[in-house]
Design a protein around this motif. Structure first.
Motif, mmCIF file in Angstrom:
data_model
loop_
_atom_site.group_PDB
_atom_site.id
_atom_site.type_symbol
_atom_site.label_atom_id
_atom_site.label_comp_id
_atom_site.label_asym_id
_atom_site.label_seq_id
_atom_site.Cartn_x
_atom_site.Cartn_y
_atom_site.Cartn_z
ATOM 1 N N CYS A 1 0.819 -1.209 0.000
ATOM 2 C CA CYS A 1 0.000 0.000 0.000
ATOM 3 C C CYS A 1 0.852 1.257 0.000
ATOM 4 O O CYS A 1 2.041 1.228 0.346
ATOM 5 N N HIS B 1 -2.521 -1.425 -3.958
ATOM 6 C CA HIS B 1 -3.159 -0.666 -2.873
ATOM 7 C C HIS B 1 -4.668 -0.907 -2.866
ATOM 8 O O HIS B 1 -5.264 -1.132 -1.801
ATOM 9 N N VAL C 1 -3.017 3.112 6.907
ATOM 10 C CA VAL C 1 -3.693 3.233 5.608
ATOM 11 C C VAL C 1 -5.166 3.537 5.872
ATOM 12 O O VAL C 1 -5.848 2.766 6.548
#
Length: 498
Positions: free
Chosen positions: A207, A260, A230
């Motif tokens: 990510c 991601h 995140v």
């Protein structure tokens, strides 16, 4: 990177390329119907009251609010370095509170100016036919100047590598500047911003890092070497990365955005298609450590703006990848959003906030979700499938237009008599100066937004105006015009004039 971490990274990369079944109901019954233009006018939409409500998207008030704020800086010797973010709670007379150049919302007000320029350039006749605009709205040349004036200092943000919000800060206006004006500087700035954003990618986690640190009255994450944060919002910045990857034919950049999206799909979307806000990973192993909230009611609740980010974010990812799992995720999140709306059709700030006491609304969540539903509707109709998502979006949009538009601003013309040498006329020569009357003074188009109502947040604001609520209000208006629907909603006339 150690050998052990390299192995784990390879395993994670391999795992995201495999289609995983979504942890949700795959079969749902929808009240879907044909999506021709006429369907946009069925049921409660096809009324005079509905036309008036939808007309709020295109009145002179919308232009006047943005222009009234924008023009105040024109006498300054330098372009703005402070940008509108929100108005204080309380309604009437609320003026914008401004934030610094590097703050994540800095791009939304300039982007709103570009949306007005886009509307003027691409849909001027449609808006004139509605009869809602003012003859005193600024000339296109003035709009072009305002757009460049308000974005001149923002180009520097493209090199920031300390934020995940570069899509909001840069792409929201720079891509329009490139696509509408052929602005080469804006193009280069967007490419630079995408490269800066992907520099925050961890192949271990899979990510792009959102926040480096996070501090509330309940928890603190102060060491990026220990925690990799995140947030679901970050999906919205992937659109810029996918765009840049396409422009540069950069497979690595594309893979970054795709990875991601898949990790977010796995950890932010719950089995019931609600969304979590913050996923905390171990940066050394990529393992999930915890899932928490930073702006919702509770860790296991559904913050409505986060849900809206997911609807639009996954719909955008589908547009770039054509991976049906992302469209299914976007639809599932949209279904959850609709199923949990109150009778007002305006989302509360969190869908699980206590129902036995009044809760703040969030009109920014309403407009973001509506935009995402329009994207879903387009994808469904292109695929030849029936769609209820246009109707869903219109229900929310109309509710916002009917109950959360602030008192109007107006363009006011002032005639001045001037002396003109050699001019032979029976009438005195006059020039017209135009000002903006902000009415009761509230500088945003919409009210009823909520920045953050989390109990442990450093700052809590609710029931106010918010720059990105207005931005998505304009974006939805333009999108409906692009789809050939906006003018039909207001005039009840099909594109052929019937």
């Amino acid at each position: 990177m150690t050998t052990e971490n390299s192995t784990r990274t390879q395993d994670r990369t391999n795992s995201i390329s495999v289609d995983r079944p979504l942890e949700r109901r795959q079969e749902q019954t929808h009240d879907r119907h044909d999506t021709k233009l006429a369907s946009a006018l069925d049921h409660e939409v096809a009324t005079a009251a509905a036309s008036q409500d939808f007309g709020q998207l295109y009145t002179a008030n919308v232009f006047a609010k943005i222009w009234g704020v924008a023009q105040r800086t024109f006498s300054s010797p330098r372009p703005p370095v402070l940008f509108p973010e929100y108005t204080k709670p309380g309604g009437k007379g609320a003026e914008y509170v401004y934030r610094e150049l590097e703050f994540w919302t800095s791009g939304f007000f300039p982007a709103s100016l570009y949306l007005l320029l886009e509307r003027r350039r691409r849909h001027a006749q449609k808006v004139r036919d509605m009869g809602l605009s003012s003859e005193y709205e600024p000339h296109e040349l003035q709009l072009q100047f305002a757009c460049k004036w308000w974005t001149d200092s923002l180009h520097a943000n493209a090199t920031l590598k300390t934020t995940h919000d570069l899509g909001f800060m840069i792409a929201s206006w720079a891509r329009v500047a490139w696509e509408l004006e052929g602005d080469a500087r804006a193009y280069d700035t967007t490419i630079t911003a995408a490269k800066s954003l992907t520099a925050r990618y961890s192949p271990v986690v899979g990510c792009i890092r959102s926040w480096d640190t996070c501090n509330t009255r309940r928890y603190s994450f102060l060491d990026p070497d220990k925690d990799f944060l995140v947030i679901v919002d970050n999906l919205m910045n992937l659109d810029m990365v996918f765009w840049a990857a396409a422009e540069l034919q950069d497979d690595a950049m594309y893979a970054t955005a795709l990875s991601h999206a898949k990790i977010s799909q796995r950890w932010h979307v719950r089995a019931d298609s609600s969304t979590a806000h913050v996923a905390v990973f171990d940066p050394a192993s990529g393992d999930i450590k915890s899932i928490i909230t930073n702006q919702g009611y509770a860790d296991d609740s559904c913050w409505s703006r986060g849900q809206a980010w997911a609807i639009t974010g996954f719909a955008q990812v589908y547009q770039w990848t054509k991976d049906e799992s992302f469209l299914e995720t976007a639809k599932a999140c949209a279904d959850y959003f609709m199923e949990h709306l109150p009778t007002s059709s305006i989302p509360p700030w969190d869908f699980q906030a206590p129902k036995d006491e009044p809760q703040p609304t969030d009109t920014s969540a309403a407009m973001i979700a509506s935009y995402g539903m329009l994207l879903i509707h387009e994808a469904e109709t292109i695929a030849g499938r029936p769609s209820a998502y246009l109707q869903h979006a219109l229900i929310i949009i109309r509710a916002v237009c009917a109950s959360h538009v602030n008192s109007p601003a107006n363009f006011v013309a002032h005639d001045s008599v001037v002396e003109a040498y050699g001019l032979h006329s029976s009438h005195e020569p006059r020039v017209v100066a135009v000002t903006v009357d902000m009415g009761e003074g509230t500088e945003t188009i919409l009210n009823g937004a909520t920045i953050n109502n989390y109990e442990f947040a450093p700052r809590r604001w609710a029931n106010h105006g918010l720059v990105y609520a207005d931005y998505f209000f304009l974006l939805v208006g333009n999108k409906l015009l692009d789809m050939g629907i906006g003018e039909v909603l207001v005039t009840h006339r099909e594109p052929d004039g019937t």
